[in-house]
Scaffold this active site. Structure first.
Site, PDB file in Angstrom:
ATOM      1  N   ASP A 298       0.571  11.589  -1.970  1.00 53.70           N
ATOM      2  CA  ASP A 298       0.572  11.661  -0.260  1.00 53.70           C
ATOM      3  C   ASP A 298      -0.462  10.735   0.412  1.00 53.70           C
ATOM      4  OD1 ASP A 298       1.461  12.165   2.082  1.00 53.70           O
ATOM      5  OD2 ASP A 298       1.599  14.346   1.795  1.00 53.70           O
ATOM      6  N   GLU A 496       2.866  17.545  11.053  1.00 51.74           N
ATOM      7  CA  GLU A 496       1.913  17.995  10.452  1.00 51.74           C
ATOM      8  C   GLU A 496       0.551  18.229  10.974  1.00 51.74           C
ATOM      9  OE1 GLU A 496       0.784  15.657   7.024  1.00 51.74           O
ATOM     10  OE2 GLU A 496       1.670  13.793   8.080  1.00 51.74           O
TER      11      GLU A 496
HETATM   12  C1  BGC Z   1       0.296   8.079   9.452  1.00 56.01           C
HETATM   13  C2  BGC Z   1       1.157   9.175   8.698  1.00 56.01           C
HETATM   14  C3  BGC Z   1       0.390   9.885   7.854  1.00 56.01           C
HETATM   15  C4  BGC Z   1      -0.685  10.658   8.711  1.00 56.01           C
HETATM   16  C5  BGC Z   1      -1.773  11.464   7.854  1.00 56.01           C
HETATM   17  C6  BGC Z   1      -0.714   8.961  10.122  1.00 56.01           C
HETATM   18  O1  BGC Z   1      -1.747   7.968  10.940  1.00 56.01           O
HETATM   19  O2  BGC Z   1       1.245   7.429  10.466  1.00 56.01           O
HETATM   20  O3  BGC Z   1       2.046   8.605   7.962  1.00 56.01           O
HETATM   21  O4  BGC Z   1       1.000  11.057   7.406  1.00 56.01           O
HETATM   22  O5  BGC Z   1      -1.527   9.631   9.548  1.00 56.01           O
HETATM   23  O6  BGC Z   1      -3.203  11.703   8.441  1.00 56.01           O
HETATM   24  C1  BGC Z   2       2.814  13.431   4.904  1.00 59.92           C
HETATM   25  C2  BGC Z   2       4.039  13.053   3.994  1.00 59.92           C
HETATM   26  C3  BGC Z   2       4.361  11.654   4.278  1.00 59.92           C
HETATM   27  C4  BGC Z   2       3.497  10.734   4.198  1.00 59.92           C
HETATM   28  C5  BGC Z   2       3.918   9.172   4.878  1.00 59.92           C
HETATM   29  C6  BGC Z   2       1.809  12.249   4.923  1.00 59.92           C
HETATM   30  O1  BGC Z   2       0.681  12.784   5.781  1.00 59.92           O
HETATM   31  O2  BGC Z   2       2.233  14.491   4.249  1.00 59.92           O
HETATM   32  O3  BGC Z   2       5.072  13.981   4.277  1.00 59.92           O
HETATM   33  O4  BGC Z   2       5.512  11.199   3.784  1.00 59.92           O
HETATM   34  O5  BGC Z   2       2.337  11.129   5.176  1.00 59.92           O
HETATM   35  O6  BGC Z   2       4.057   9.289   6.142  1.00 59.92           O
END
Ligand code: BGC
Ligand code: BGC
Length: 596
Positions: A298, A496
């Site tokens: 990830d 998230e």
């Molecule tokens: C990204 C996401 C990623 C997240 C994690 C964001 O800046 O665009 O893809 O999941 O950071 O912290």
């Molecule tokens: C998320 C994933 C996602 C990745 C890429 C992460 O922060 O947990 O689910 O696929 O970012 O965007």
């Protein structure tokens, strides 16, 4: 499996040029050395250590300079949650990815990169794609009717794949097949249900829909993400082997359905981060379940591991069974990954057998996707598919079937069509962004007209087609006498982290104010809730004649009017137990739902 990159390459150029003028011209000059091979094993045997490690590296598109893919023989590029081409439409995605792919053809072995992104409810990174209900809504369909659920998941996967291919993307980081057991967790809506069986057959079906239609799925996030203490995102889950076995069936089914990739969870099991959990990644997943695809880490997850230095963290991840690393955090991070991994192999800290295995898994997936065929993916361009009427019709039917009728006092739902004067109130009433939630064009999602679609208000207005007066008011303060109020409440968009809550998931202050306003009309109130999970409404429902859980239905809000005013009945059932307050009395048990 004879590679003929020349032919492939000219098809690519032809398609790209007819389609978009944006393609970089320099790529046309490529000369390809003739390297032939028949099996993935053979191809791997031809690769240098650098080339194998290149395949194991995934860089963010913003961190890739011209020449990088060729120089480092990179295996993969991704778009993070907020990462898009200069203009977010199909043409720009195709041109951008073709540029990367063309450069990968210039490498010694001409192995195409695989591009990955989060197409989690449709090709949801692209403006005006069809946005399906988030998985929790699909889970509501399944909780009401297993067969319809399976069919809906398959269709959602199939259409997502079609719209992805129209943007030149052949790999999605979806679906989530975790089992959310604490709704305070902000990723609950990415899960189909709290019920393992539903998650199992829905995950399997969605994966088949994607992969039968040329796109690699990624089952995520393995394992225990929905079991963390207090529902904390990226937290720790306490699970013995029985606990693991309880939530393993979705993974077993997905592996048996040949799911091509898997992403470990950021979270820990018994204090050990999943990305360095050799027992669960290698012994259980790869050996016991016999997973033959590859494991992608990830976003920046490797830098969360134990060991104190990036180098040791890399060793821990690769030795535990991670095959490709999403090495984000700037261009220097993926370069450092390559340098460190090479040193680790030379020092003997990572066995070459592990590198060979990882490279083989990645090559095998590319082969299974048809990347080495002469006329096939990854260069197909299908025009006019993004957000087509046909696709919207399918999504709209899913929206209808995902509605869960929780309360219908005095038969209010059946009486609705007889009313002449209806007020539609609330911030969510005319709000595509709120219907869609997170992972919609942007990472966390946004309120408002972020993408094409039909709002709840627009859907009802068009269903009534002048047969009743329909007034819209965001705060519920409107002039007039109304026969009924449809009040839309819920949660604002989140993804998230942002979505985690520490206690009850309460009605928001602006919705409370709106409700107080509409109670004044002294007419029946029907509440529609847009939310990523059951909200804790306490005893507030006593003021409501009707109550409908709409989850996060996506772009096709017209499907809500179809159950309220059309011929469709309510067939969805709640895929999560619904409590009055956090840990409080159960208001609606799992599987509850009424019909008209
Ligand atoms: C990204 C996401 C990623 C997240 C994690 C964001 O800046 O665009 O893809 O999941 O950071 O912290
Ligand atoms: C998320 C994933 C996602 C990745 C890429 C992460 O922060 O947990 O689910 O696929 O970012 O965007």
């Amino acid at each position: 499996m004879k590679t003929n990159k020349f032919l492939c390459f000219f098809i690519l150029i032809y398609i790209s040029l007819t389609f978009s003028a944006c393609l970089s011209k320099g790529a046309e000059k490529t000369e390809k050395p003739a390297v032939t091979w028949n099996t993935p094993e053979e191809l791997v045997s031809l690769m240098t250590l650098e080339e194998k490690i290149g395949q194991m590296t995934q860089a963010e598109q913003n961190d890739v300079l011209k020449g990088d893919i060729k120089k480092y023989a990179l295996g993969s590029v991704l778009s993070g949650g907020d990462s898009i081409p200069p203009k977010n439409n199909a043409e720009n995605w195709v041109a951008m990815i073709n540029r990367f792919t063309a450069e990968s053809f210039e490498t010694r072995l001409g192995i195409p990169i695989i591009y990955g992104l989060d197409a989690v409810h449709g090709q949801s990174k692209v403006t005006d794609a069809v946005m399906f209900p988030h998985n929790i809504g699909l889970g509501a369909i399944a909780a009401g009717n297993r067969e319809r659920g399976i069919q809906a998941a398959y269709t959602a996967g199939k259409i997502t794949a079609e719209e992805m291919r129209a943007t030149n993307v052949f790999w999605t980081f979806s679906p989530v097949i975790g089992v959310a057991e604490d709704v305070r967790w902000g990723r609950t809506y990415e899960c189909f249900s709290e019920n393992v069986e539903i998650v199992t057959f829905m995950g399997e079906s969605l994966i088949k829909g994607l992969q039968d239609n040329g796109v690699a799925a990624c089952m995520k996030h393995y394992i225990g993400e929905g079991q963390t203490i207090n529902g904390k995102n990226q937290g720790n889950a306490l699970l013995d082997r029985d606990g693991i076995n309880r939530i393993l069936p979705p993974y077993r089914a997905a592996v048996n359905a040949n799911a091509l990739t898997l992403m470990p969870s950021y979270s820990s099991v018994n204090g050990l981060k999943m990305h360095e959990h050799k027992e669960l990644l290698t012994d259980v997943l790869k050996n016991e379940l016999n997973f033959k695809g590859f494991v992608i880490s990830d976003w920046d997850a490797v830098r969360q591991l134990s060991g104190g230095s990036y180098k040791v963290q890399i060793a821990n991840a690769i030795n535990a069974g991670v095959d490709m690393v999403m090495a984000t955090g700037g261009r220097n991070q993926w370069i450092l990954f390559i340098q460190n991994l090479k040193a680790l192999v030379e020092e003997g800290a990572v066995p070459i057998s592990r590198i060979d295995d990882a490279a083989l898994r990645i090559i095998r997936v590319k082969q299974q996707l048809g990347f080495f065929k002469e006329t096939d993916a990854p260069f197909v361009k299908i025009n006019g598919i993004i957000g087509s009427d046909e696709n919207r019709i399918e999504a709209r039917a899913m929206v209808s079937d995902s509605m869960v009728l929780l309360r219908n006092e005095n038969n209010i739902i059946n009486r609705l069509p007889s009313f002449k004067n209806i007020l539609i109130a609330g911030q969510g009433a005319d709000n595509i962004g709120m219907q869609c939630g997170g992972w919609t064009v942007t990472w966390q999602g946004r309120h408002g007209p972020t993408t094409k679609g039909t709002t709840i208000f627009e859907g009802i207005k068009s269903a009534l087609n002048g047969k009743a007066d329909v007034t819209h008011s965001a705060n519920g303060n409107a002039r007039g006498n109304f026969d009924a109020v449809i009040a839309v409440i819920g949660e604002g968009p989140y993804a998230e982290g942002e979505g985690d809550r520490s206690g009850s998931i309460d009605i928001r202050a602006n919705d409370r104010m709106m409700l107080r306003n509409v109670y004044n009309y002294k007419c029946p109130v029907i509440v529609i809730m847009l939310s990523g999970r059951p909200m804790n409404i306490g005893d507030e429902y006593n003021n409501w004649d009707g109550f409908i859980a709409a989850w996060l239905p996506g772009s096709e809000g017209g499907g809500i009017a179809d159950v309220l005013f059309g011929v469709r009945d309510f067939t969805g059932r709640t895929p999560f137990t619904w409590r009055k307050n956090f840990n409080g009395e159960i208001l609606y048990p799992f599987g509850f739902g009424l019909t008209k």
